[in-house]
Design an enzyme around this catalytic site. Structure first.
Site, PDB file in Angstrom:
ATOM      1  N   HIS A 165      33.070  25.330  18.953  1.00  0.00           N
ATOM      2  CA  HIS A 165      32.820  24.000  17.940  1.00  0.00           C
ATOM      3  C   HIS A 165      31.854  24.000  17.499  1.00  0.00           C
ATOM      4  CE1 HIS A 165      37.283  24.487  17.366  1.00  0.00           C
ATOM      5  NE2 HIS A 165      37.159  24.281  18.499  1.00  0.00           N
ATOM      6  N   ASP A 212      36.733  28.197   9.678  1.00  0.00           N
ATOM      7  CA  ASP A 212      37.410  28.791  10.636  1.00  0.00           C
ATOM      8  C   ASP A 212      37.015  29.800  11.341  1.00  0.00           C
ATOM      9  OD1 ASP A 212      40.003  28.932  12.347  1.00  0.00           O
ATOM     10  OD2 ASP A 212      41.087  30.762  10.801  1.00  0.00           O
ATOM     11  N   LEU A 237      24.415  15.148  -3.169  1.00  0.00           N
ATOM     12  CA  LEU A 237      25.952  15.829  -2.933  1.00  0.00           C
ATOM     13  C   LEU A 237      26.847  15.019  -2.921  1.00  0.00           C
ATOM     14  CD1 LEU A 237      26.968  19.338  -2.822  1.00  0.00           C
ATOM     15  CD2 LEU A 237      25.668  18.736  -0.533  1.00  0.00           C
TER      16      LEU A 237
HETATM   17  C1  IPE Z   1      42.871  25.724   9.655  1.00  0.00           C
HETATM   18  O1  IPE Z   1      42.525  26.362  10.280  1.00  0.00           O
HETATM   19  C2  IPE Z   1      42.627  24.204   9.750  1.00  0.00           C
HETATM   20  C3  IPE Z   1      41.003  23.974   9.681  1.00  0.00           C
HETATM   21  C4  IPE Z   1      40.071  24.679   9.471  1.00  0.00           C
HETATM   22  C5  IPE Z   1      40.570  22.962   9.965  1.00  0.00           C
HETATM   23  P1  IPE Z   1      43.724  27.008  12.291  1.00  0.00           P
HETATM   24  O2  IPE Z   1      43.028  27.705  12.483  1.00  0.00           O
HETATM   25  O3  IPE Z   1      44.258  25.914  12.631  1.00  0.00           O
HETATM   26  O4  IPE Z   1      45.158  27.626  10.635  1.00  0.00           O
HETATM   27  P2  IPE Z   1      45.503  28.412  11.821  1.00  0.00           P
HETATM   28  O5  IPE Z   1      46.472  27.473  12.769  1.00  0.00           O
HETATM   29  O6  IPE Z   1      45.078  29.592  12.091  1.00  0.00           O
HETATM   30  O7  IPE Z   1      46.877  28.435  10.312  1.00  0.00           O
HETATM   31  C1  IPE Z   2      38.179  26.054  12.923  1.00  0.00           C
HETATM   32  O1  IPE Z   2      38.193  26.802  13.921  1.00  0.00           O
HETATM   33  C2  IPE Z   2      38.040  25.321  13.013  1.00  0.00           C
HETATM   34  C3  IPE Z   2      39.087  24.383  14.229  1.00  0.00           C
HETATM   35  C4  IPE Z   2      40.458  24.243  13.478  1.00  0.00           C
HETATM   36  C5  IPE Z   2      38.919  22.876  14.753  1.00  0.00           C
HETATM   37  P1  IPE Z   2      38.880  27.656  15.452  1.00  0.00           P
HETATM   38  O2  IPE Z   2      39.068  27.125  16.123  1.00  0.00           O
HETATM   39  O3  IPE Z   2      40.782  27.629  14.430  1.00  0.00           O
HETATM   40  O4  IPE Z   2      39.180  29.107  15.800  1.00  0.00           O
HETATM   41  P2  IPE Z   2      39.409  30.546  15.662  1.00  0.00           P
HETATM   42  O5  IPE Z   2      40.557  30.585  15.103  1.00  0.00           O
HETATM   43  O6  IPE Z   2      40.688  29.824  17.108  1.00  0.00           O
HETATM   44  O7  IPE Z   2      39.103  31.050  16.241  1.00  0.00           O
HETATM   45 MG    MG Z   3      41.408  29.221  13.915  1.00  0.00          MG
END
Ligand code: IPE
Ligand code: IPE
Ligand code: MG
Length: 246
Positions: free
Chosen positions: A34, A17, A128
């Site tokens: 990303h 995240d 792995l």
């Molecule tokens: C969790 O992250 C999902 C992934 C890392 C793929 P999110 O950014 O979607 O989670 P929330 O919305 O903050 O809970």
């Molecule tokens: C996690 O990073 C990746 C996905 C959920 C696809 P985020 O896109 O949720 O990044 P933040 O939380 O907005 O910084």
């Molecule tokens: Mg996020």
């Protein structure tokens, strides 16, 4: 420096995240975060290989991520296909076997074909096991496992459910890491994380480097996993395990 033997987790699971915030800090579009996240993941796979981790499971796209703006969703789909084309030869060179975990029905035929091809191209690798959770939710996995058993007329027990899960090919994660500073699970591995050691890192995923992984492994290694037993039963001196407290 005194060295004590490090217990390396057999299975590490990661909620990657913080990509969006990484990009925002740099005045870049979210998709740039990303992209940087894919590079961080590639480095993380190499670091896991070097440390003898046998299973790595990452959360790449959740069942709930469909609710994001459509350009971000389509950008993530394109990035997945691009990343596979670039990374699969490297994964093969390093003995990494890919599995995609999640509901594929909602994915386009192009993405579905890409996933199948990557899985079959890496199927013989044994160093792995690399599970990428994509259109995955812990609740989805529990529900699909129960449906599978019901359709076969099988009894629902902890054991039969466990075996019907999409992650039945690997043992439960020993260490579950979430980057990005949020202290929640967000529907990841609800069944399998029952006894995982949790590690929350404030670092945004694109900044989660080898040193950060080592910090998580060191914290894990210092924990005492009791699985409901007492410390005395385990026959080991009690370790202080409060690094996440305070
Ligand atoms: C969790 O992250 C999902 C992934 C890392 C793929 P999110 O950014 O979607 O989670 P929330 O919305 O903050 O809970
Ligand atoms: C996690 O990073 C990746 C996905 C959920 C696809 P985020 O896109 O949720 O990044 P933040 O939380 O907005 O910084
Ligand atoms: Mg996020």
């Amino acid at each position: 420096m005194a060295t004590s033997a490090l217990t390396v987790p057999h299975h590490i699971a990661i909620v990657m995240d913080g990509n969006g915030r990484w990009a925002k800090k740099r005045f870049l579009p979210r998709i740039a975060g990303h992209k940087q996240g894919v590079d961080a993941l590639s480095d993380c796979v190499k670091a896991c290989l070097a440390r003898g981790v046998r299973v790595l499971t990452v959360f790449a796209f959740s069942s709930e991520n469909w609710n994001r703006p459509s350009d971000e969703v389509s950008g993530l789909m394109d990035l997945l296909v691009l990343a596979l084309a670039k990374q699969v030869p490297r994964l093969n060179d390093n003995g990494v076997r890919l599995h995609f975990i999640g509901d594929r029905q909602r994915l386009s035929t192009r993405v579905q074909a890409g996933l199948l091809e990557a899985e079959s191209n890496t199927a013989a690798n044994q160093r792995l096991v690399f599970n990428v959770c994509f259109n995955y939710g812990g609740r989805w996995d529990i529900a699909q496992a129960a449906q599978k058993l019901a359709s076969r007329g099988e009894a629902i027990t902890e054991q039969s459910l466990d075996q019907a899960m999409a992650l039945a090919h690997v043992p439960d994660p020993d260490l579950l890491i979430r980057t990005g500073g949020e202290l929640r699970i967000s529907n990841f591995m609800l069944w399998q994380a029952a006894y995982s050691e949790l590690f929350f890192s404030a670092r945004l995923w694109p900044e989660f480097d080898e040193a950060a992984l080592d910090e998580a492994i060191a914290a894990y290694s210092a924990r005492e996993r009791r699985f409901g037993q007492t410390s005395a039963q385990l026959g080991a001196p009690h370790k202080v395990t409060n690094e996440n407290a305070a």
